[in-house]
Design a protein around this motif. Structure first.
Motif, short mmCIF file in Angstrom:
data_model
loop_
_atom_site.label_atom_id
_atom_site.label_comp_id
_atom_site.label_asym_id
_atom_site.label_seq_id
_atom_site.Cartn_x
_atom_site.Cartn_y
_atom_site.Cartn_z
N GLY A 41 -3.98 -133.17 52.95
CA GLY A 41 -3.48 -132.97 54.31
C GLY A 41 -4.54 -133.39 55.31
O GLY A 41 -5.74 -133.30 55.05
N SER A 42 -4.10 -133.83 56.47
CA SER A 42 -5.02 -134.39 57.46
C SER A 42 -6.01 -133.37 58.03
O SER A 42 -7.07 -133.74 58.51
N ALA A 43 -5.69 -132.08 57.97
CA ALA A 43 -6.59 -131.05 58.50
C ALA A 43 -7.73 -130.74 57.54
O ALA A 43 -8.67 -130.03 57.91
N TYR A 44 -7.69 -131.26 56.33
CA TYR A 44 -8.71 -130.99 55.32
C TYR A 44 -9.83 -132.02 55.41
O TYR A 44 -9.57 -133.22 55.33
N LYS A 45 -11.04 -131.54 55.59
CA LYS A 45 -12.21 -132.41 55.69
C LYS A 45 -12.98 -132.38 54.38
O LYS A 45 -13.16 -131.33 53.77
N THR A 46 -13.45 -133.54 53.93
CA THR A 46 -14.21 -133.62 52.68
C THR A 46 -15.56 -132.93 52.87
O THR A 46 -16.30 -133.26 53.79
N VAL A 47 -15.85 -131.96 51.98
CA VAL A 47 -17.11 -131.22 52.05
C VAL A 47 -18.00 -131.48 50.84
O VAL A 47 -19.19 -131.16 50.87
#
Length: 149
Positions: A41-47
């Protein structure tokens, strides 16, 4: 059905398998047109990321608005279906999510609530396994109490 304890034990075993395949540590890029945000999903940022030899990458993502982590295993070169998996486990809460099967480009998504907790995560493509244990341990939100007497 696999329990979280079995998954944790499997994670320890996959860490050993990864050690045995240490020569395959070439960083792989994601399959064309497949991104962690496209899977999770677009709200998920790669950490965090973990290469699976030259076959692909496992991506750990986080959405600060809902406190959920998402994991996806993405192949470097999509094509004929291969045995793949992705998993995420929160030891503190025993929450687990995963996906496995024969896929042409990615496995996942797998979502768990992870705000303020360490997570264990990983995946595999063909016979190359990656496991990351107790990572991304975000600090618990500070709790202040104002006492007016």
């Amino acid at each position: 059905m696999r329990t979280a304890r079995n998954i944790a034990a499997a994670g320890a075993v996959t860490a050993l398998v990864v050690g045995a395949t240490a020569g395959l540590t070439t960083t792989a890029s994601a399959a064309p047109n497949v991104t962690p945000q496209g899977v999770c999903g677009s709200a998920y940022k790669t950490v965090n990321t973990a290469p699976i030899g030259s076959l692909g990458t496992v991506y750990l993502t986080y959405n600060p608005s809902n406190g959920k982590n998402c994991v996806a295993t993405i192949r470097a070169n999509p094509g004929t279906a291969k045995d793949m998996s992705t998993y995420i486990y929160v030891p503190d809460t025993d929450a687990y999510a995963g996906d496995s099967g024969a896929f042409t480009s990615y496995a996942g998504p797998g979502y768990v609530y992870g705000k303020g907790h360490c997570v264990s995560w990983g995946g595999h493509i063909s016979n190359v396994y990656v496991s990351v244990e107790n990572s991304n341990c975000a600090s618990l939100r500070e709790h202040r109490v104002t006492d007016i007497r």
